[in-house]
Design a protein around this motif. Structure first.
Motif, PDB file in Angstrom:
ATOM      1  N   LYS A 341       0.170   2.889  -1.256  1.00 55.45           N
ATOM      2  CA  LYS A 341       1.397   2.839  -0.928  1.00 55.45           C
ATOM      3  C   LYS A 341       1.722   1.204  -0.956  1.00 55.45           C
ATOM      4  CE  LYS A 341       1.834   6.582   2.057  1.00 55.45           C
ATOM      5  NZ  LYS A 341       2.207   7.092   3.488  1.00 55.45           N
ATOM      6  N   GLU A 344       6.956  -2.313   1.377  1.00 53.93           N
ATOM      7  CA  GLU A 344       8.440  -2.544   0.968  1.00 53.93           C
ATOM      8  C   GLU A 344       8.793  -3.907   0.633  1.00 53.93           C
ATOM      9  OE1 GLU A 344      11.053  -1.034   3.982  1.00 53.93           O
ATOM     10  OE2 GLU A 344      10.236   1.010   4.128  1.00 53.93           O
ATOM     11  N   LYS A 379      11.616   8.706  -0.167  1.00 50.28           N
ATOM     12  CA  LYS A 379      10.475   8.768   0.968  1.00 50.28           C
ATOM     13  C   LYS A 379      10.600  10.281   1.439  1.00 50.28           C
ATOM     14  CE  LYS A 379      10.023   4.244   2.604  1.00 50.28           C
ATOM     15  NZ  LYS A 379      10.074   3.148   3.543  1.00 50.28           N
ATOM     16  N   GLN A 467       9.872   4.938  -2.002  1.00 40.59           N
ATOM     17  CA  GLN A 467       8.466   4.561  -1.638  1.00 40.59           C
ATOM     18  C   GLN A 467       7.696   4.302  -3.120  1.00 40.59           C
ATOM     19  OE1 GLN A 467       6.308   4.013   1.170  1.00 40.59           O
ATOM     20  NE2 GLN A 467       5.189   3.124  -0.426  1.00 40.59           N
TER      21      GLN A 467
END
Length: 949
Positions: A341, A344, A379, A467
């Motif tokens: 991931k 952000e 998400k 995401q």
């Protein structure tokens, strides 16, 4: 004297060369019919003058013979040679001879002469010359496995004049045990089939004999080369070719030529391939970070690296398997169960502006499921994919769902490219240039148009966060579970899973919004640092056509002239422009196709295979040096500028080489070769320097590590910082890194609670392939106090005592610069420093008084000695000493000192005037008074024992 002398009309004679006797047939006899015989009783040979009598006269020019009368009464005579005859110059001689009588009377009047007879004399040869070969040596070439009637002919001649001695009757091979024979005419042939692998050349010694059995004066050398059975193909090149880094271009086939076995050729086509797929990502390239490579190639700013090398500031790739090698790029492996991931804020969520996605990918034939490379999805809840790059059935697909707008019409959403490169298990470079509604794809620098574009409605407006993931797509658990999904904890507190996992290798995944990548930048990112090169000679530049592949790993030649083709092949070279190339093997293959006039008998040229061995480059040793331990005043740490951590930093890189040197050894003429190791400084770039704090992490509320950002950018570098330190990145010179590191400063707004801080600096090149030493710097903080302040005052003010316990700082050897004296709130460090200074002063004073007392005692002993040496008479003197008087004086002095100590209230810095007081404080402070008195009494009694009364 009526008759003439008579002789035969013709004579034949034989004479051997180098001899003067001539054998005549018939014998030379002159007859005269006159009587008495006195008219014919004398012969005399004359050849020059007239008037000589009784002889023979020979007529002819330069006749090398003479006639001599042996018996005048019988007229017998002989012919003999006046000089040595040479058959080789003249084999036969012919002349005339005439006889004369003696005439009448004593004066020889009326002399008669005979007719002229012809004499033929043949000179017989002597075998005085030996055979001589016409050539100094003979050469011939034969093909292995073939029997010859005649390989070559040797020939000798003899200078003798006769047939017998001038003819060569036989030849002989002197060299024993050779598979050859020679006949009487000099023809050499082989007696068995020759084998090239057994012997490549035979050297024979041959001699000759004439018919007189004379052997040749010098034997002749015959060289017979064995040529292997003619096999069409490339010859004269080495299978292993070593390349030393830094040597530039290296010719691969300097002596190569094509053997066609005399078959007429109409055209030739050859393909030379350099296999580098196992090196890095398809070939040898600079292994800097992808962000640095983009900058080097001239890409605009704003590039976001999504698969960086794991570090303190970019740690989301830590869990991915890598190649674990520093010689190649940082390659990440995705095995179908792993994904990461992206934090952000790294990439803009909405990519409405033009943007570029570039990556390196290696992918083999996959299953029918989608395999996601990059995915931006919701998400939670709806599991919508906003944009993604994925592979499906050897197709590369890019998905981009537009944000909602006023028009609800269909818009391009999916772009499909069907590519063999997606599933060939080789590294390829992909660049997607998106300028909605179009998308352009470049694979290895070649542009491809999508074969299918599907449309879809824009996404509905939503406030759901997205995401960004690599290697799979993030979905909420409300979606459908499949075998290609892994459940994990959702970022929003619930549970979610990854789906559509990727199987393969990825590297250098970048996203850059704004300006599109130009074709020049794309070519620069893909171009290899190694490849094939050819410098065509002018005379064959037009005879052979040369065509390169885009990455210069292969080239094709076409031509019809074998000689020109060979010259071009000899000028093909390998070049690696990296300063520190990746060592290892690069396989070479030459594939050749020929066309002949007669297609039925046309030859087939086998492939030529070899390899280039790139040797290990000399590894540089990057050394960091400078001041590693210093102290500064606390106000400097609290100032706006802070404290410079690396003011005198030096960055030097060296390599070690072995040099062969000739050294003469005493007593020996031949020099011996000795190897010595030398260190040589070199210049190269750096791509990262990291400053980290050792111990506790940086507390952003009261400390920081800073550097002027304008100076960083001016030197072409980039900076990132965290709570563990600061990182400078960018491919640049060591000098620029050195100048920027000189500006790195440490600040602390609350330096009163700080004793010291330790930092570590590490620099590297080529994405960590070469790493410097750990340069550690320790900085001490100097806390200044008022000179009149006393340690006991601190004890009276416990509210100022810092509850933190620290060890005392050893200031020995520190560079105390700008130590300002200012009143500060007392701390534990201040207390320790004051106590230590006070104790030091006390010990110095104590030492001075002890030295002084010892000196006085010595002087007293010297005076006593002098008194003993007096000359006057002291026998009448009587000296009485009261030992208790000294004790009372000392005791009273001790009482006074004790009263002074009590009045001083414990101040150690007051003057001390009694040696006894010092002794009591240092040694006997804890003893009772009566014990002290007894001790002193014993001491006095012992001291008085030396006195004379």
């Amino acid at each position: 004297n009526k008759h003439k002398p008579w002789i035969e009309t013709t004579y034949h004679g034989i004479v051997t060369e180098n001899d003067d006797k001539v054998l005549l047939d018939p014998p030379l006899i002159a007859l005269d019919k006159d009587a008495p015989l006195r008219y014919a009783d004398s012969f005399e040979v004359t050849v020059t003058k007239e008037g000589e009598v009784c002889g023979f006269r020979i007529h002819g020019q330069n006749v090398p013979f003479e006639a001599v009368v042996l018996d005048k009464s019988t007229g017998e005579g002989v012919i003999r040679a006046k000089e040595k005859l040479d058959c080789e110059l003249q084999k036969e001689h012919t002349f005339t001879i005439q006889a004369y009588d003696c005439g009448e009377g004593p004066d020889g009047a009326n002399m008669k002469k005979s007719h002229k007879a012809t004499v033929h004399i043949q000179v017989n040869d002597v075998n005085e010359y030996s055979p001589v070969f016409k050539e100094k040596s003979y050469k011939a070439t034969v093909i292995e496995g073939k029997s010859y009637d005649s390989i070559l002919k040797v020939e000798a001649v003899d200078a003798d004049c006769s047939f017998q001695f001038s003819q060569i009757c036989s030849y002989e091979i002197v060299t024993p045990d050779v598979p050859f024979t020679i006949d009487k005419d000099g023809y050499i042939k082989n007696t068995e089939k020759l084998n090239y692998s057994k012997e490549r050349m035979y050297k024979l010694t041959v001699t000759a004999y004439d018919c007189g059995k004379n052997r040749a004066s010098e034997d002749v050398l015959v060289k017979i080369s064995i040529k292997p059975t003619c096999k069409p193909g490339w010859q004269g090149w080495s299978k292993r070719i070593e390349y030393e880094p830094g040597t530039g271009s290296l010719a691969l086939f300097p002596s190569m030529h094509l053997e066609t076995c005399e078959e007429p050729i109409t055209s030739i086509q050859a393909s030379i391939e350099l296999e580098t797929n196992h090196i890095g990502k398809g070939c040898d390239r600079d292994t800097y970070s992808e962000k640095s490579l983009h900058k080097l190639c001239g890409a605009s700013a704003g590039t976001v690296e999504l698969l960086p090398t794991p570090s303190s500031s970019a740690n989301w790739t830590v869990g991915l398997p890598t190649d674990n090698g520093h010689d190649s790029d940082q390659v990440f492996e995705f095995n179908g169960t792993q994904a990461i991931k992206i934090p952000e804020g790294m990439v803009k969520t909405s990519l409405t502006e033009p943007f570029t996605i570039s990556l390196w990918m290696r992918h083999g034939p996959g299953a029918r499921d989608k395999e996601t490379v990059l995915c931006n999805s919701d998400k939670t809840a709806m599991n919508r994919h906003h944009y993604s790059v994925y592979v499906h059935n050897c197709r590369l697909v890019f998905l981009l769902r537009q944000d909602p707008d006023e028009s609800e019409s269909y818009k391009p959403a999916e772009f499909h490219w069907k590519l063999d490169q997606v599933c060939d298990k080789e590294w390829h470079h992909y660049v997607l240039n998106i300028e909605f509604p179009t998308a352009a794809l470049y694979v290895d620098g070649v542009s491809f148009e999508p074969f299918l574009v599907t449309e879809d409605y824009p996404l509905h407006a939503s406030k759901i966060e997205t995401q960004l993931t690599i290697g799979a797509c993030w979905q909420d658990n409300s979606g459908h579970d499949t075998d290609n999904e892994t459940v994990s904890e959702s970022l929003t507190g619930g549970s979610g899973h990854m789906s559509q996992f990727f199987r393969g290798n990825l590297a250098g995944l970048m996203i850059r919004s704004g300006k599109l990548e130009s074709k020049e930048v794309i070519d620069c990112l893909y171009t290899c640092k190694e490849g094939l090169d050819v410098q065509l000679p002018e005379e064959v530049a037009t005879a052979v056509k040369v065509q390169f592949s885009p990455n210069q790993s292969s080239l094709t030649l076409e031509g019809d002239d074998i000689e020109s083709f060979d010259k071009v092949m000899q000028h093909i070279s390998y070049l690696n422009s990296r300063q520190f190339p990746t060592p290892g093997i690069r396989h070479l293959r030459v594939t050749t196709t020929v066309k002949c006039f007669n297609e039925e008998t046309c030859i087939s040229v086998p492939d030529a295979e070899g390899y280039v061995m790139v040797l290990q480059p000399e590894e540089p040793k990057i050394s960091l040096s400078g001041i590693d331990h210093f102290a500064r005043g606390a106000p400097e740490f609290e100032s706006t500028e802070g404290v410079t951590l690396f003011p005198e930093l030096r960055i030097v890189s060296t390599i070690t080489r072995e040099v062969e040197a000739e050294a003469e050894v005493e007593g020996e003429d031949d020099p011996t070769v000795q190897e010595s190791v030398v260190s040589e400084e070199i210049m190269h770039n750096l791509d990262m320097c990291e400053v980290t704090v050792e111990g506790d992490e940086l507390d952003s509320e009261h400390e920081s590590i800073d550097v002027d950002l304008a100076q960083v950018q001016q030197h072409g570098l980039e900076m990132s910082s965290s709570n563990v330190g600061l990182i400078l990145t960018g491919v640049n010179t060591m000098a620029n890194y050195e100048q920027v590191l000189h500006l790195v400063r440490y600040r602390n707004w609350h330096a009163e609670a700080l004793f010291d801080r330790k930092f570590k600096l590490v620099c590297s090149e080529l994405n960590g392939r070469y790493i410097s030493n750990d340069f550690k710097v320790e900085v001490n903080v100097i806390h200044s106090v008022s000179p009149m302040e006393h340690a006991n005052n601190v004890m009276m003010q416990p509210q100022f005592i810092n509850p933190m316990q620290h060890a005392a700082v050893d200031l020995s050897g520190h560079n105390l610069v700008n130590a300002h004296q200012a009143s500060v709130v007392p701390s534990a460090a201040t207390i320790v420093i004051v106590v230590c200074v006070s104790f030091l002063v006390f010990m110095i004073i104590l030492g001075v008084f002890r030295i002084r007392a010892a000196h006085q005692h010595t002087m007293r002993d010297q005076e006593n000695g002098k008194e003993n040496e007096m000359d006057w008479d002291d026998s009448a003197l009587t000296i009485t000493v009261n030992p208790m008087e000294t004790y009372e004086d000392q005791h009273s002095s001790e009482d006074e000192d004790e009263e002074e100590e009590e009045s001083e209230d414990g101040e150690e810095e007051d003057d001390i005037t009694s040696a006894e007081s010092e002794s009591s404080e240092d040694e006997d402070a804890g003893e009772p008074e009566d014990q002290q008195g007894a001790s002193r009494q014993q001491q006095l009694e012992w001291d008085d024992s030396t006195l004379t009364y």
